[in-house]
Design a protein around this motif. Structure first.
Motif, PDB file in Angstrom:
ATOM      1  N   MET A   1      -4.484  -1.501 -10.436  1.00 47.13           N
ATOM      2  CA  MET A   1      -3.771  -0.439  -9.811  1.00 47.13           C
ATOM      3  C   MET A   1      -4.202   0.697 -10.555  1.00 47.13           C
ATOM      4  O   MET A   1      -5.082   1.113 -11.500  1.00 47.13           O
ATOM      5  CB  MET A   1      -2.544  -0.999 -11.521  1.00 47.13           C
ATOM      6  CG  MET A   1      -2.867  -1.228 -12.698  1.00 47.13           C
ATOM      7  SD  MET A   1      -1.375  -1.055 -13.022  1.00 47.13           S
ATOM      8  CE  MET A   1      -1.892  -0.985 -15.152  1.00 47.13           C
ATOM      9  N   ASP A   2      -3.608   1.560  -9.278  1.00 53.18           N
ATOM     10  CA  ASP A   2      -2.560   1.597  -9.183  1.00 53.18           C
ATOM     11  C   ASP A   2      -3.039   1.178  -7.036  1.00 53.18           C
ATOM     12  O   ASP A   2      -3.760   1.587  -6.581  1.00 53.18           O
ATOM     13  CB  ASP A   2      -1.619   2.982  -8.757  1.00 53.18           C
ATOM     14  CG  ASP A   2      -0.947   3.677  -9.719  1.00 53.18           C
ATOM     15  OD1 ASP A   2      -0.615   2.274 -10.570  1.00 53.18           O
ATOM     16  OD2 ASP A   2      -1.401   5.057  -9.901  1.00 53.18           O
ATOM     17  N   ALA A   3      -2.434   0.439  -6.962  1.00 56.54           N
ATOM     18  CA  ALA A   3      -1.962   0.031  -5.544  1.00 56.54           C
ATOM     19  C   ALA A   3      -1.584   0.662  -4.410  1.00 56.54           C
ATOM     20  O   ALA A   3      -0.055   1.222  -4.882  1.00 56.54           O
ATOM     21  CB  ALA A   3      -1.451  -1.828  -5.674  1.00 56.54           C
ATOM     22  N   ASP A  36       2.667  -0.883  -9.922  1.00 57.18           N
ATOM     23  CA  ASP A  36       1.648  -1.066 -10.497  1.00 57.18           C
ATOM     24  C   ASP A  36       1.252  -3.248 -10.870  1.00 57.18           C
ATOM     25  O   ASP A  36       1.073  -3.703 -12.005  1.00 57.18           O
ATOM     26  CB  ASP A  36       2.109  -1.071 -12.128  1.00 57.18           C
ATOM     27  CG  ASP A  36       1.805   0.615 -12.226  1.00 57.18           C
ATOM     28  OD1 ASP A  36       0.485   0.737 -11.306  1.00 57.18           O
ATOM     29  OD2 ASP A  36       2.691   1.063 -13.468  1.00 57.18           O
ATOM     30  N   LEU A  57      -7.970  -6.694  -6.975  1.00 56.56           N
ATOM     31  CA  LEU A  57      -7.357  -5.220  -6.862  1.00 56.56           C
ATOM     32  C   LEU A  57      -6.828  -4.674  -8.079  1.00 56.56           C
ATOM     33  O   LEU A  57      -6.080  -5.662  -8.877  1.00 56.56           O
ATOM     34  CB  LEU A  57      -5.735  -5.540  -5.929  1.00 56.56           C
ATOM     35  CG  LEU A  57      -4.425  -4.677  -6.041  1.00 56.56           C
ATOM     36  CD1 LEU A  57      -5.364  -3.586  -4.125  1.00 56.56           C
ATOM     37  CD2 LEU A  57      -2.961  -5.225  -4.852  1.00 56.56           C
ATOM     38  N   GLY A  73       1.241  -5.356  -6.953  1.00 62.32           N
ATOM     39  CA  GLY A  73       1.141  -5.997  -6.111  1.00 62.32           C
ATOM     40  C   GLY A  73       1.082  -5.544  -4.991  1.00 62.32           C
ATOM     41  O   GLY A  73       2.235  -4.529  -4.662  1.00 62.32           O
ATOM     42  N   SER A 113      -7.394   0.717  -3.701  1.00 66.15           N
ATOM     43  CA  SER A 113      -7.473   0.002  -5.203  1.00 66.15           C
ATOM     44  C   SER A 113      -7.472   1.449  -6.125  1.00 66.15           C
ATOM     45  O   SER A 113      -8.809   0.578  -5.973  1.00 66.15           O
ATOM     46  CB  SER A 113      -8.651  -1.511  -5.390  1.00 66.15           C
ATOM     47  OG  SER A 113      -8.195  -1.567  -6.841  1.00 66.15           O
ATOM     48  N   ALA A 157      -1.674  -7.229  -8.646  1.00 64.00           N
ATOM     49  CA  ALA A 157      -2.598  -5.676  -9.272  1.00 64.00           C
ATOM     50  C   ALA A 157      -3.350  -6.797 -10.349  1.00 64.00           C
ATOM     51  O   ALA A 157      -2.767  -5.734 -11.526  1.00 64.00           O
ATOM     52  CB  ALA A 157      -2.377  -4.460  -9.393  1.00 64.00           C
TER      53      ALA A 157
END
Length: 352
Positions: free
Chosen positions: A249-251, A220, A247, A222, A270, A242
């Protein structure tokens, strides 16, 4: 009476990522180009569940078309696939989440291909399950387990430097333990040499053996990088947030495309908007985004694990192979999608 959309909660809190429709997340995100997969694997055996999770690629330099893919069913064990997507082997290993492999590792008196998986069979104490991959027989053999530290095992990646082979096990709470692995004897051993920490849940990771940099996705928050050397700093550097734009979330999964001495790309799933993001390794700059859409085979959505390897993989994948877990595989169980790296390069307009 006001009728609220199904994704809106009646509370004073902000909507979470899961409560915002994917279409809205896609609309808010930076535009992504589209590519199609050229192949896919047979679905994992666990149906009607979030089961397939993470792939790892072994390239046969002598005969690239005979390369192999290891994939996890995180509720059952490890699958071994050919490039045609067909299952070559399955090993009942229980709840193994993420997987990575290294060639040319000393195993039991000779050199071989070592496969490492994050073992969640005991959620209070992490283990690293180790296996040998026999490419001639297309078989996986269990070697044993080593200690991963207190906590629930989640992500894993392997790195190698002058000191030897290390496994980086990412625990669910963001703890990252670096473990020196020795598989040369009859039973593999592992020693925790240092610990790093991110603030919240993390999973995907990859190591660049050229520069000895460890990349980790904090779901959540990055993408981060650490010094991967045992004597290096444990302080992380943020590459990308993120932020719901580049990007979302979720990363999740992380993979590397190395080029030259220190350049290339790090790719991150991503997951929040069904896309994949590239950052340049030499300066951490944003490069672009792509999605895998329906084509000859289906696209991919809600991807957890990814892997990427450059080089010749035969006529279908001459420049390299990108693999993504597919969280929604139509009516079938989850599987993995195979994409030609050349198609990604062309779609993003990257230099060859």
């Amino acid at each position: 009476m006001t009728i609220l959309p199904a994704f809106v909660t009646i509370c004073g809190c902000a909507a979470t990522e899961q409560e915002v429709p994917v279409a809205v997340r896609i609309a808010n995100a930076t535009p992504a180009v589209s590519v199609t997969a050229r192949g896919e694997t047979t679905p994992v055996g666990t149906s009607n569940a979030d089961a397939a999770d993470d792939p790892a690629i072994w390239r046969d330099a002598a005969d690239p078309a005979r390369s192999l893919i290891v994939g996890t069913d995180k509720k059952a064990g490890l699958y071994l696939y050919g490039l045609d997507g067909k299952t070559r082997d399955f090993l009942d290993a229980g709840r193994v989440n993420n997987v990575d492999l290294k060639d040319g590792v000393a195993i039991g008196g000779g050199d071989g291909i070592l496969v490492a998986a994050s073992d969640r069979n005991d959620i209070a104490h992490a283990k690293i399950a180790l296996f040998r991959l026999d490419p001639a027989m297309a078989r996986l053999t269990a070697l044993g387990k080593v200690d991963g530290g207190s906590g629930e095992a989640y992500g894993i990646c392997l790195g190698r430097d002058e000191s030897g082979l290390s496994a980086f096990i990412v625990l669910k709470d963001g703890t990252i333990n670096q473990i020196a692995i020795d598989a040369s004897g009859a039973t593999p051993t592992g020693t925790i040499v240092r610990t790093m920490k991110l603030g919240t849940q993390a999973e995907g990771c990859a190591v660049d053996d050229r520069t000895h940099i460890l990349y980790v996705a904090e779901e959540d928050v990055g993408l981060w990088r650490f010094d991967a050397r045992a004597g290096g700093s444990t302080v992380p550097t943020k590459i990308a947030a993120a932020d719901g734009k580049n990007l979302v979330m979720d990363a999740e999964g992380v993979a590397i495309a190395p080029m030259g001495d220190k350049d290339g790309y790090v790719v991150v799933s991503s997951q929040g908007d069904n896309a994949y993001v590239l950052y340049r390794l030499s300066d951490d700059s944003y490069v672009g985004r792509f999605r895998i859409v329906d084509g000859a085979v289906g696209g991919s959505e809600e991807t957890d694990g990814i892997d990427l390897m450059l080089g010749d993989f035969g006529p279908a994948y001459p420049g390299g192979l990108f693999i993504a877990q597919d969280g929604h595989n139509a009516a079938a169980a989850q599987n993995f999608k195979l994409v030609a790296w050349d198609d990604i390069v062309k779609a993003l307009g990257l230099p060859n």
